[in-house]
Design a protein around this motif. Structure first.
Motif, short mmCIF file in Angstrom:
data_model
loop_
_atom_site.label_atom_id
_atom_site.label_comp_id
_atom_site.label_asym_id
_atom_site.label_seq_id
_atom_site.Cartn_x
_atom_site.Cartn_y
_atom_site.Cartn_z
N GLU A 1 2.00 7.55 -12.72
CA GLU A 1 1.09 7.65 -11.57
C GLU A 1 1.07 6.36 -10.73
OE1 GLU A 1 -2.69 9.31 -12.63
OE2 GLU A 1 -1.75 11.10 -13.51
N ARG A 2 1.82 5.37 -11.13
CA ARG A 2 2.00 4.19 -10.27
C ARG A 2 2.91 4.50 -9.08
NH1 ARG A 2 -0.25 0.56 -9.06
NH2 ARG A 2 1.14 -1.25 -9.38
N VAL A 3 3.73 5.57 -9.22
CA VAL A 3 4.60 5.94 -8.09
C VAL A 3 4.43 7.39 -7.63
CG1 VAL A 3 6.32 4.25 -8.86
CG2 VAL A 3 6.67 6.66 -9.40
N HIS A 4 3.79 8.22 -8.46
CA HIS A 4 3.56 9.62 -8.07
C HIS A 4 2.06 9.90 -7.95
CE1 HIS A 4 7.72 11.01 -8.52
NE2 HIS A 4 7.80 10.33 -9.65
N ALA A 5 1.69 10.78 -7.01
CA ALA A 5 0.30 11.17 -6.83
C ALA A 5 -0.18 11.96 -8.05
CB ALA A 5 0.15 12.02 -5.57
N ALA A 6 -1.45 11.74 -8.44
CA ALA A 6 -2.00 12.40 -9.63
C ALA A 6 -1.99 13.92 -9.48
CB ALA A 6 -3.41 11.89 -9.90
N ASP A 7 -2.26 14.43 -8.27
CA ASP A 7 -2.29 15.90 -8.11
C ASP A 7 -0.89 16.49 -8.29
OD1 ASP A 7 -1.61 14.72 -5.51
OD2 ASP A 7 -1.77 16.75 -4.70
N TYR A 8 0.14 15.73 -7.93
CA TYR A 8 1.51 16.19 -8.13
C TYR A 8 1.86 16.23 -9.62
CZ TYR A 8 6.64 16.07 -8.22
OH TYR A 8 7.96 16.32 -8.50
N VAL A 9 1.45 15.20 -10.36
CA VAL A 9 1.72 15.16 -11.80
C VAL A 9 0.96 16.31 -12.48
CG1 VAL A 9 1.64 13.75 -13.89
CG2 VAL A 9 2.09 12.66 -11.67
N ASP A 10 -0.28 16.57 -12.04
CA ASP A 10 -1.04 17.72 -12.57
C ASP A 10 -0.28 19.02 -12.33
OD1 ASP A 10 -3.16 16.18 -13.45
OD2 ASP A 10 -4.35 16.49 -11.63
N PHE A 11 0.27 19.16 -11.12
CA PHE A 11 1.04 20.36 -10.78
C PHE A 11 2.22 20.54 -11.73
CE2 PHE A 11 5.10 21.37 -8.73
CZ PHE A 11 4.97 22.75 -8.60
N LEU A 12 2.99 19.47 -11.95
CA LEU A 12 4.15 19.57 -12.84
C LEU A 12 3.72 19.97 -14.25
CD1 LEU A 12 6.29 16.43 -11.87
CD2 LEU A 12 6.79 18.83 -11.31
N ALA A 13 2.59 19.39 -14.69
CA ALA A 13 2.14 19.64 -16.06
C ALA A 13 1.65 21.07 -16.26
CB ALA A 13 1.03 18.65 -16.42
N SER A 14 1.16 21.71 -15.20
CA SER A 14 0.53 23.04 -15.37
C SER A 14 1.33 24.17 -14.73
CB SER A 14 -0.88 23.03 -14.78
OG SER A 14 -0.82 22.81 -13.38
#
Ligand code: Q9C
Ligand code: ZN
Length: 342
Positions: free
Chosen positions: A60-73
């Motif tokens: 999350e230092r380089v990617h937006a948290a909502d994007y990482v949430d999207f990938l995870a779910s």
């Protein structure tokens, strides 16, 4: 040289991608890594170790948290619809459409968080993507710990993934995550040298306005090559980052002579920038036999690439990106690493 590898890459195995009006088997397949691993072992290039889990914070230092949430779910949301094939995007907020809100439906989210359709999401994609980022972070830690160089055998690759978008077989930007980890560990100036055949649009976007990370890329001219919408020579950075992006687009048919001359230009710029550590986005899809690319490098030329990178004299992390000539990929990657070491 230390190699970092995880078997978890096998959990990501897309069924198909669009190619000239048809759906064909994915070019980005697990066999790529198996071949590279065999060559690294066969050449006696050094130990192969498993990655250490680093979790979401460095991502999350380089990617937006909502994007990482999207990938995870994404896979669970996709399966809730009763779908059985891979999750794939098909609608994007291009031009005059609404890009200011995230859709509620997974089909909309897939388009919102992507730049193209070359990003299948399968049951194991998120696990593989995390392991791939962990390989890069573990490699960065080794270099920060004093290793001259390390090789993160990442799969899936990362350089097309931007702060908030997947694309071009990439989900998390492993090279950018590693470069940022080096910055966060106190390295004042880091350079990313991208030698994949395709422009590293994601890496460029992540660091475009920053003066602390230099991005240099050699790639097929985006006028005629994916990703089409980034990688032109007039993209040089913005704001504080003006002059810290260097794009060297090259025509179809580029062979060793012109390629190595451009590589010298890129390396000279990195030296002039004053980089203290180097991340190499290592794609070998510049190979003449690559099925989706149009450069003409031969296997022996990759040894010369490794030697020129070594001449920079910097602590160096190689991060695996593309390369789709599966029968030759191991030879070509091992040649780069051997050229660096010798
Ligand atoms: N279906 C990397 O090398 N377009 N990505 C493929 C054929 C996407 C390449 C066209 C190419 C992405 C990491
Ligand atoms: Zn590529």
């Amino acid at each position: 040289m230390l190699t970092i590898h995880s078997d978890d890459h096998r959990l990501h195995h897309g069924a198909g991608e669009f190619y000239r009006g048809r759906i064909v088997p994915c070019f980005e397949m697990p066999a790529r890594v198996e071949q590279i691993l065999a060559s690294v072992a066969g050449r006696g290039l050094g130990p192969v170790v498993a990655p250490v889990r680093h979790g979401r914070a460095p991502v999350e230092r380089v990617h937006a948290a909502d994007y990482v949430d999207f990938l995870a779910s994404a896979w669970d949301e996709w399966c809730a619809l009763g779908e059985i094939g891979d999750a794939l995007p098909y609608a994007w907020p291009a031009h005059d459409l609404r890009a200011d809100r995230v859709p509620d439906h997974i089909d909309g989210k897939l388009g919102f968080y992507s730049i193209d359709a070359a990003v299948p999401i399968t049951a194991g994609t998120w696990a593989a993507v995390q392991a791939s980022a962990d390989c890069a972070l573990t490699g960065a830690a080794a270099v920060l710990g004093g290793e001259r160089a390390a090789f993160a055998l990442c799969r899936p690759p990362g350089h097309h993934a931007g702060p908030r978008a997947m694309g071009g077989f990439c989900y998390l930007n492993n090279a950018a995550i590693a470069a940022q980890a080096m910055r966060d560990a106190g390295v004042v100036k880091v350079a990313v040298l991208d030698v994949d055949y395709h422009h590293g649009n994601g890496t460029q976007a992540i660091f475009y306005d920053r003066a602390d990370v230099f991005f240099a890329s050699l790639h097929g001219d985006p006028a005629v090559e994916y990703p089409f919408f980034a990688g032109f020579a007039d993209e040089t950075g913005s704001g504080a980052g003006q002059g810290c992006t260097l794009n060297l687009p090259l025509p179809w048919g580029t062979a060793a002579g012109a390629y190595l001359a451009a590589l010298d230009t890129g390396c000279a710029a990195i030296a002039a920038f004053g980089a203290q550590a180097l991340v190499v986005s290592l794609g070998v899809d510049t190979f003449a036999g690559d099925p989706i690319s149009h450069f003409k490098l031969e296997s022996a030329d990759f040894t010369r690439i490794g030697a020129r990178v070594a001449a920079l004299g910097l602590p160096t992390l190689f991060v695996m990106e593309g390369g789709y000539a599966v029968g030759d990929i191991g030879t070509n990657v091992a040649n780069v690493l051997e050229g660096f070491v010798h």
